[in-house]
Design an enzyme around this catalytic site. Structure first.
Site, short mmCIF file in Angstrom:
data_model
loop_
_atom_site.label_atom_id
_atom_site.label_comp_id
_atom_site.label_asym_id
_atom_site.label_seq_id
_atom_site.Cartn_x
_atom_site.Cartn_y
_atom_site.Cartn_z
N ASP A 25 -11.54 -7.55 -12.06
CA ASP A 25 -10.13 -7.87 -11.81
C ASP A 25 -9.31 -6.59 -11.78
O ASP A 25 -9.23 -5.87 -12.79
CB ASP A 25 -9.63 -8.80 -12.92
CG ASP A 25 -8.28 -9.42 -12.60
OD1 ASP A 25 -7.77 -9.19 -11.50
OD2 ASP A 25 -7.74 -10.14 -13.46
N ASP B 212 -7.62 -9.68 -5.42
CA ASP B 212 -7.81 -8.63 -6.41
C ASP B 212 -8.79 -9.00 -7.52
O ASP B 212 -8.86 -8.32 -8.54
CB ASP B 212 -6.47 -8.22 -7.02
CG ASP B 212 -5.75 -9.37 -7.70
OD1 ASP B 212 -6.21 -10.52 -7.57
OD2 ASP B 212 -4.73 -9.12 -8.36
N GLU B 213 -9.58 -10.06 -7.33
CA GLU B 213 -10.56 -10.40 -8.36
C GLU B 213 -11.71 -11.18 -7.75
O GLU B 213 -11.57 -11.87 -6.74
CB GLU B 213 -9.93 -11.20 -9.50
CG GLU B 213 -9.37 -12.54 -9.09
CD GLU B 213 -8.86 -13.35 -10.27
OE1 GLU B 213 -9.53 -13.39 -11.33
OE2 GLU B 213 -7.78 -13.96 -10.12
#
Length: 413
Positions: free
Chosen positions: A28, A118-119
């Site tokens: 993350d 983003d993860e």
């Protein structure tokens, strides 16, 4: 590559047993938008940064330390952190950074499940002979993301997706946390109940009212007691998580079952025609995404956040799946009309639209007569224009001088 083995249940259906070792990674990126801004502008490094004007889209950890959160009102954020530097979002830069990070993920393991831009979850079981232990793989992953993309990333490692995600959150910022199989409950039970998936503000308040503040408290109560507090579905789900039971595999190639978009409106009063104009813009945006992904939807969901920070949803399921903008808009406007008295009474600070029960367009049962939908010609023409000349090349008259809002980078639909 998976270490899970099926075992029969009483019903005869296979059960996915927990893997023997912690080999699921949750990676993350830290304060993604703000980190990209600090990476690209050295003057921002080490200083409180807020991305977004009217609404906080992201905040650096220097700003978060003073209480700034997303999606906080921009004015409230500046009162908490008056010396913060406010920058306008650069969505193309964030999309490019996300693409580079996911390239690192895929070079690490072929089993990558993207959760957002983003993860992601990564399954590194079976890579020991060629890549080493999961914790060694995680160390290299973090170093490669920093070296190749210039961004800090936190990684959690555990036997289950749930624990890996919690571990990455606990390790932030820019950290690494391994939860060994024999230490799962020692790690999980002291944490606040808000760490459990499915515990939002309302559920947390209900649990707190019953003296349940830690995951361990919830685990000790037992499912029957929880059922009387939360209902059978939530009780079963949260009790299983409280004992670290989460059999889900890291899956690749799964198509999402819903898509959505939203528009923050601020706390000043908006006239009904302006709210409806924003709804039109959200519908256009989601219609384009549906058709670009060759998907159709069955259910339209209107989401609202009010001036007192409470939320409400309204939904309607269509008789047949569609990607036709006008059909979706007509349904959305009906939902908005039913919610108008509530909006007038409580004020509206955010409006969102979601399309759910998605299906592949080529898998939909055709209905008689088999005539082509001539009205779709307009959708196709507008889609082509926006693809060639940008999303703002053609817009509704009602959105002139109002804009369509920010288009957040997304994983493929």
């Amino acid at each position: 590559m998976s270490e899970t083995t099926p075992a029969p249940t009483r019903s005869g259906r296979p059960r996915i047993e927990a893997r023997a070792e912690a080999s699921i990674l949750h990676a993350d990126l830290d304060s993604f938008y703000a980190s990209v801004e600090q990476r690209d502008d050295p003057r921002l490094r080490g200083r409180p940064v807020i991305v977004g004007g009217g609404v906080v889209l992201a905040a650096s950890y220097e700003a978060k330390a003073l209480g700034v959160r997303t999606p906080m009102n921009g004015g409230a954020a500046l009162r908490l952190c008056p010396h913060a530097i406010v920058v306008q979002p650069r969505m193309s830069a964030y999309a490019e950074a996300s693409k580079a990070v996911f390239e690192v993920f895929r070079n690490t393991t072929p089993i990558v499940e993207g959760i957002s831009i983003d993860e992601a979850f990564l399954d590194v079981s079976g890579l020991r002979r060629i890549a080493g232990e999961p914790i060694d793989i995680a160390h290299r992953l973090r170093a490669e993301v920093l070296e190749q993309v210039g961004l800090p990333i936190s990684v959690g490692i555990a036997r289950t997706k749930f624990l890996a995600k919690v571990a990455s959150a606990v390790s932030k910022p820019d950290g690494l946390r391994l939860v060994p199989p024999d230490g799962e409950l020692d790690f999980l039970h002291p944490l606040p109940v808000e760490r459990l998936w499915g515990v939002g503000e309302v559920t947390a308040r209900t649990l707190h009212d019953h003296g349940i503040t830690r995951v361990g408290h919830l685990a000790e109560l037992g499912e029957p007691v929880l059922r009387s507090i939360l209902g059978p579905g939530a009780a079963r789900h949260l009790f299983a998580l409280s004992w670290a039971r989460d059999p889900r595999r890291v899956e690749t190639g799964r198509r999402r079952r819903s898509i959505g978009a939203q528009r923050a409106l601020g706390r000043h009063l908006r006239p009904p025609d302006e709210i409806e104009a924003y709804l039109h813009g959200l519908t256009d945006r989601l219609g384009r995404r549906l058709r670009a992904a060759d998907r159709v939807c069955r259910t339209v969901v209107l989401r609202m956040r009010f001036d007192d920070f409470t939320r409400a949803t309204r939904s309607h399921t269509l008789p047949e799946a569609t990607d036709h903008t006008e059909t979706i808009l007509r349904t959305a406007r009906t939902l908005l009309a039913t919610a108008t008295p509530m909006i007038q009474e409580r004020g509206l600070t955010l409006i969102g639209l979601a399309l759910t029960n998605l299906e592949d367009a080529d898998a939909v049962q055709l209905t008689l007569p088999f005539d082509p939908h001539a009205t779709n010609t307009l959708d196709s023409t507008l889609d082509n224009l926006r693809q060639r000349f940008g999303s703002t090349a053609v817009t509704r008259a009602a959105l002139i001088n109002r804009g369509e809002g920010i288009s957040v980078p997304l994983l493929p639909d």
